[in-house]
Write an enzyme that holds these catalytic residues in place. Structure first.
Site, PDB file in Angstrom:
ATOM      1  N   CYS A 146      56.770  79.973  29.407  1.00  0.00           N
ATOM      2  CA  CYS A 146      58.025  79.963  29.553  1.00  0.00           C
ATOM      3  C   CYS A 146      58.343  81.640  29.351  1.00  0.00           C
ATOM      4  O   CYS A 146      57.859  82.396  28.835  1.00  0.00           O
ATOM      5  CB  CYS A 146      58.784  79.371  28.618  1.00  0.00           C
TER       6      CYS A 146
ATOM      7  N   GLU B 119      30.039  79.330  40.541  1.00  0.00           N
ATOM      8  CA  GLU B 119      31.278  79.887  40.226  1.00  0.00           C
ATOM      9  C   GLU B 119      31.351  81.476  40.365  1.00  0.00           C
ATOM     10  O   GLU B 119      32.162  82.028  40.986  1.00  0.00           O
ATOM     11  CB  GLU B 119      32.086  79.407  38.841  1.00  0.00           C
TER      12      GLU B 119
ATOM     13  N   ASN C 192      59.451  79.694  23.716  1.00  0.00           N
ATOM     14  CA  ASN C 192      58.393  79.892  24.424  1.00  0.00           C
ATOM     15  C   ASN C 192      57.281  79.604  23.517  1.00  0.00           C
ATOM     16  O   ASN C 192      57.075  80.207  22.403  1.00  0.00           O
ATOM     17  CB  ASN C 192      58.256  81.207  25.148  1.00  0.00           C
ATOM     18  N   GLY C 193      56.465  78.554  23.718  1.00  0.00           N
ATOM     19  CA  GLY C 193      55.130  78.427  22.991  1.00  0.00           C
ATOM     20  C   GLY C 193      54.974  76.800  22.802  1.00  0.00           C
ATOM     21  O   GLY C 193      55.601  76.012  23.456  1.00  0.00           O
TER      22      GLY C 193
ATOM     23  N   GLU D  53      35.068  85.195  47.559  1.00  0.00           N
ATOM     24  CA  GLU D  53      36.301  84.980  47.591  1.00  0.00           C
ATOM     25  C   GLU D  53      37.078  86.387  47.855  1.00  0.00           C
ATOM     26  O   GLU D  53      37.843  86.663  48.576  1.00  0.00           O
ATOM     27  CB  GLU D  53      37.022  84.429  46.518  1.00  0.00           C
TER      28      GLU D  53
ATOM     29  N   HIS E 249      12.014  76.226  46.875  1.00  0.00           N
ATOM     30  CA  HIS E 249      11.937  75.091  47.781  1.00  0.00           C
ATOM     31  C   HIS E 249      12.679  75.672  49.164  1.00  0.00           C
ATOM     32  O   HIS E 249      13.273  74.719  49.763  1.00  0.00           O
ATOM     33  CB  HIS E 249      12.674  73.876  47.243  1.00  0.00           C
TER      34      HIS E 249
ATOM     35  N   TRP F 283      58.457  76.888  32.245  1.00  0.00           N
ATOM     36  CA  TRP F 283      57.060  76.374  32.913  1.00  0.00           C
ATOM     37  C   TRP F 283      56.637  75.120  31.881  1.00  0.00           C
ATOM     38  O   TRP F 283      55.952  75.457  30.814  1.00  0.00           O
ATOM     39  CB  TRP F 283      55.959  77.605  32.835  1.00  0.00           C
TER      40      TRP F 283
ATOM     41  N   LYS G  62      33.320  83.323  43.273  1.00  0.00           N
ATOM     42  CA  LYS G  62      34.385  84.374  42.925  1.00  0.00           C
ATOM     43  C   LYS G  62      34.070  85.542  43.885  1.00  0.00           C
ATOM     44  O   LYS G  62      34.971  86.393  44.250  1.00  0.00           O
ATOM     45  CB  LYS G  62      34.356  84.952  41.358  1.00  0.00           C
TER      46      LYS G  62
ATOM     47  N   ARG H 124      56.339  84.637  38.142  1.00  0.00           N
ATOM     48  CA  ARG H 124      55.431  83.694  37.465  1.00  0.00           C
ATOM     49  C   ARG H 124      55.625  82.439  37.825  1.00  0.00           C
ATOM     50  O   ARG H 124      54.830  81.742  37.748  1.00  0.00           O
ATOM     51  CB  ARG H 124      55.674  83.883  36.132  1.00  0.00           C
TER      52      ARG H 124
ATOM     53  N   LYS I 127      46.642  79.901  47.567  1.00  0.00           N
ATOM     54  CA  LYS I 127      46.757  79.457  46.231  1.00  0.00           C
ATOM     55  C   LYS I 127      46.343  78.099  46.032  1.00  0.00           C
ATOM     56  O   LYS I 127      45.649  77.381  45.129  1.00  0.00           O
ATOM     57  CB  LYS I 127      47.656  80.018  45.036  1.00  0.00           C
TER      58      LYS I 127
HETATM   59  C1  F6R Z   1      38.947  79.520  43.778  1.00  0.00           C
HETATM   60  C2  F6R Z   1      40.221  78.876  44.069  1.00  0.00           C
HETATM   61  C3  F6R Z   1      39.876  77.645  44.673  1.00  0.00           C
HETATM   62  C4  F6R Z   1      40.445  76.336  44.113  1.00  0.00           C
HETATM   63  C5  F6R Z   1      40.482  75.110  44.858  1.00  0.00           C
HETATM   64  C6  F6R Z   1      41.110  73.982  44.116  1.00  0.00           C
HETATM   65  O1  F6R Z   1      39.084  80.770  42.937  1.00  0.00           O
HETATM   66  O2  F6R Z   1      40.917  79.259  43.611  1.00  0.00           O
HETATM   67  O3  F6R Z   1      38.539  77.375  45.144  1.00  0.00           O
HETATM   68  O4  F6R Z   1      39.621  76.397  42.672  1.00  0.00           O
HETATM   69  O5  F6R Z   1      41.543  75.400  46.064  1.00  0.00           O
HETATM   70  O6  F6R Z   1      42.212  74.107  43.595  1.00  0.00           O
HETATM   71  P1  F6R Z   1      42.884  73.194  42.428  1.00  0.00           P
HETATM   72  O7  F6R Z   1      42.194  73.562  41.363  1.00  0.00           O
HETATM   73  O8  F6R Z   1      44.350  73.693  42.559  1.00  0.00           O
HETATM   74  O9  F6R Z   1      42.929  71.782  43.016  1.00  0.00           O
END
Ligand code: F6R
Length: 612
Positions: free
Chosen positions: A2, A485, A102-103, A492, A508, A76, A489, A27, A607
């Site tokens: 928040c 992962e 906030n907290g 991406e 393999h 939030w 990263k 945010r 996102k």
């Molecule tokens: C990777 C990334 C995406 C999300 C994926 C799932 O850095 O951000 O691969 O992880 O789109 O998103 P959520 O977790 O919101 O379902």
């Protein structure tokens, strides 16, 4: 989390609050509110209108009478739905006192029960409102806002930054902090408080960083900071020369680095209040009965992208602790393969946004097949959270960078908590093993902070391979999804070719493409399979690959096998991914920055993905 703001002694208090809240808009939030103290009266306006909340609040307060003091809040949600009743500021029963927070107040349930028994009427389901009523109660005996806040904080457990005003002392704001951030500042006869620098940057650039357990008295143009014993202290001041954009990033170059730096806090907040003093796990909205947990004979986790990798990491812990078979499925594949589901199945959706349509549909498919459903998500009241039978919230705060970092670590930690809870209910983990796992969870915050602080070693290694184009990430056991992962990263944000593999799978097929110029990032941290991993490393090295090893502190034997090494603190194998992911995030970051890319907004990606 928040955002909070407060002002006293400004002729345009409402504008200060609304402008400040707007500065926190980046945010994301679900509701907003302000309270003004005017001629000895507290007046409050609140609205839950998603990301339009501040604009709507501006219209709502259009005819508010001028006031010189007030408090503002953007929420939030962590406790309770994002609606008007749960929006801040919260008032006491008499409507004489306003509070923003906030907290997370860990012992809010027991405090609320006591207050209700003593006749208080709580109008929200937030953890924050209890504080307003506690202070109201204490004001009856002390008659002083400052003393009442000081006394109330003695019985509160958890994290908080608060601002409180009362109509009895209309020029005074009492602010306090434990763990959650709080700054105060003054200029031209007015004094300000805020959770975040951007909120008050246009009013003052000289701020005081409030320390843990300090209580601050703000009066027009005067700020007094006191320690937990009430003694006045010399505060820690700072001049801010950032522009608004830099301030929104907390002085970091971008949101991705800021969010990487927030990971220790995300872990701590996700665990906060969920492990009792007796060492039991307390999950807030876990609506699956113990009987249902005991009858579960299969768990299916469904997720996409980084959340899929978090689920894969958790699978290793779940199976070890609960002895229930766990499948982890790509959400977009799950419902099209006619999975075997029944009443003994538990389908767990993992999604930071709670909105990814593939995961949402997969969870719905689980429910249609008769399975119990649960969601692990970072967004309170998201579609998945509303629809699932049970929900466990991560508390990472809003994530702005498209590439997930802090929500991934928080999801792993939340899933580990869940796995331990299921194991406890089913009696599949003895007391000593359970206590050891809880202790390991408890040490992750510090371990991740330590790993983040070693960024320089990762930057050096990234610079050394800046010209490479092909990357392979290798791991074994829970290190395998960690490697996946790491590769995601890098892909991406740096647009480089990167693949993650289980080390044993190399021979393999993938070994055929290993040649000089390839970079292999191998996770050789504490794992029962470390020796085997090192044999896999020898295989790629002999084919000319450049090898970067992630190894535990002090493991010079393993380190000698790499061309470059990244040292991390050692952790038990099931928890190791939480800190091993950090250098992989940093590695991707440095390569992307080195190649001149915008790390927060990678091309072609969104996102939250709400299309199939
Ligand atoms: C990777 C990334 C995406 C999300 C994926 C799932 O850095 O951000 O691969 O992880 O789109 O998103 P959520 O977790 O919101 O379902």
């Amino acid at each position: 989390m928040c955002g909070i703001i407060g002002v006293t002694g400004a002729a345009d208090a409402l504008d200060v609050l609304l402008d400040g809240l707007e500065r926190l808009e980046y945010r994301g939030y679900d509701s907003a509110g302000v309270a003004l103290v005017n001629h000895g009266d507290v007046a409050r306006w609140r609205i839950a209108d998603g990301t339009h909340s501040v604009a709507s609040l501006r219209s709502l307060t259009g005819s508010a009478p001028p006031a010189q003091a007030g408090l503002g809040h953007t929420r939030w949600a962590t406790h309770g739905q994002p609606n008007e009743a749960n929006a801040h500021p919260h008032l006491d029963c008499g409507g004489n006192l306003a509070l923003v927070h906030n907290g997370i107040i860990e012992n809010h349930a027991e405090l609320a029960a006591g207050l209700i028994e003593r006749g208080h009427v709580l109008t929200s389901v937030t953890d924050s409102e209890v504080l307003a009523h506690l202070i109201e109660e204490l004001m009856e005996t002390t008659g002083s806002l400052l003393t009442s806040v000081q006394q109330a904080l003695l019985v509160v457990r958890g994290a908080f930054a608060i601002g409180v005003m009362s109509e009895t002392e209309p020029e005074l704001i009492v602010a306090a902090r434990r763990i959650s951030p709080l700054i105060v500042g003054r200029s031209q006869g007015a004094s300000y408080l805020a959770s975040d620098i951007p909120a008050i940057l246009e009013r003052t650039r000289d701020v005081v960083i409030v320390e843990d357990d300090q209580v601050v008295e703000l009066r027009p143009g005067s700020i007094i900071v006191r320690d937990r014993d009430g003694h006045e202290v010399v505060p820690r001041s700072m001049h801010i020369d950032w522009d608004i954009e830099a301030a929104q990033k907390d002085g970091f170059d971008d949101f991705m680095t800021k969010e990487i730096s927030e990971q220790p806090r995300a872990i701590a907040d996700t665990l906060r209040g969920r492990i009792s003093d007796e060492g039991c796990i307390v999950l807030d909205r876990f609506e699956l009965s113990d009987e249902r947990v005991r009858s579960t004979n299969k768990i299916v986790m469904v997720a996409c992208g980084s959340s899929f990798h978090a689920a894969l990491v958790a699978k290793y812990a779940f199976e070890r602790w609960t002895r229930i078979p766990v499948e982890v499925d790509i959400a977009s594949e799950f419902r099209y393969r006619d999975p075997v589901l029944d009443k003994q199945t538990l389908v767990i959706g993992v999604s930071q946004s709670g909105e990814s349509v593939d995961t949402l549909q997969a969870v719905r498919h689980g429910a249609d097949g008769g399975a119990a459903t649960m969601v692990v998500t970072n967004v309170v009241d998201s579609t998945m959270a509303r629809e699932a039978d049970a929900v466990l919230y991560t508390r990472a705060g809003p994530e702005i960078s498209v590439a997930s970092t802090k929500t991934v670590l928080a999801s792993i930690v939340a899933l580990q908590l869940l796995g331990l809870h299921l194991a406890r209910v089913r009696g599949s983990l003895d007391d000593a093993a359970f206590a050891a796992e809880i202790a390991a969870l408890g040490s992750l915050e510090a371990m991740v902070a330590d790993t983040i602080s070693r960024d320089e070693q990762t930057r050096t290694v990234a610079n050394a391979v800046m010209d490479a184009r092909d990357f392979f990430f290798l791991g074994r056991h829970a290190g395998y999804p960690t490697a996946l992962e790491g590769a995601l990263k890098l892909k991406e944000i740096s647009y480089l070719h990167a693949e993650g593999y289980p080390g044993g799978e190399l021979k393999h097929g993938p070994l055929a493409v290993i040649e000089p110029g390839c970079v292999v990032v191998a996770l050789a941290t504490g794992s029962p399979l470390k020796e085997k991993m090192l044999s896999n490393v020898a295989e790629v090295k002999s084919r000319g690959a450049t090898v970067i090893l992630v190894v535990d502190d002090g493991d010079e034997v393993a380190a000698a096998l790499g061309d470059y090494c990244i040292f991390v603190p050692a952790a038990p194998e099931l928890h190791a991914p939480v800190k091993d992911l950090v250098p992989l995030q940093q590695f991707a970051y440095h390569l992307a920055r080195g190649r001149g890319f915008n790390v927060d907004r990678p091309r072609n990606l969104a996102k939250t993905v709400t299309v199939e």
